[in-house]
Design a protein around this motif. Sequence first.
Motif: not given
Length: 194
Positions: A150-173
């Motif tokens: 659940s925190l993966a999208p936040l971490y992605a936004y902080l580290v590599k924002p371009q991967y925020t949407i993929p992180a959201c997709m994975l987190a949702g799954l």
Amino acid sequence: MTSALALLMFLCAYLFGSISSAVLICRLFGLDDPRLRGSGNPGATNVFRLGGVLPAALTLLFDVLKGMIPVWLAYFLGFSPITLGFIAIAACLGHIYPLFFKFRGGKGVATALGAMFPVAFPMALMLIMTWVFVFWVTRVSSLAAIITVSLAPLYAYLVKPQYTIPACMLAGLIVWRHRTNIVRLWQGKETGFR
């Protein structure tokens, strides 16, 4: 990148993810089928319950590699972040619904984590530290997994924002895959390690 190559990568990621590390390693060590014993989940946590540290560690390693190798290859080939996200999801879907094992797979946490190593190593380390901390406090593997992804999208936004949407997709799954665990947690019936 051509769409044909992307589709080939999705298929390869799914087929690679479909190799059930837990089932194969349990067979190698002469253990019960993890789909039929313990929690019924063919993942590292259940393998640990059935056979201890070494089989569980090998299961975890191979489950991580199932996500890491396809995404690393796609990253090397120059696919876009969104395409990498779909390739990661394909690997996780292979793990969750393995073609070679009657579509009875695990929760996909380790495979999703592996998919993040090639594109955002600091993020992967943050996720590992989160899981370890939550598990250390609660001793409940599923809760640690749910909070971590659940925190993966936040971490992605902080580290590599371009991967925020993929992180959201994975987190949702992964959260969706843990829906029965969430119900048990809500009811206070989820088992942990004591």
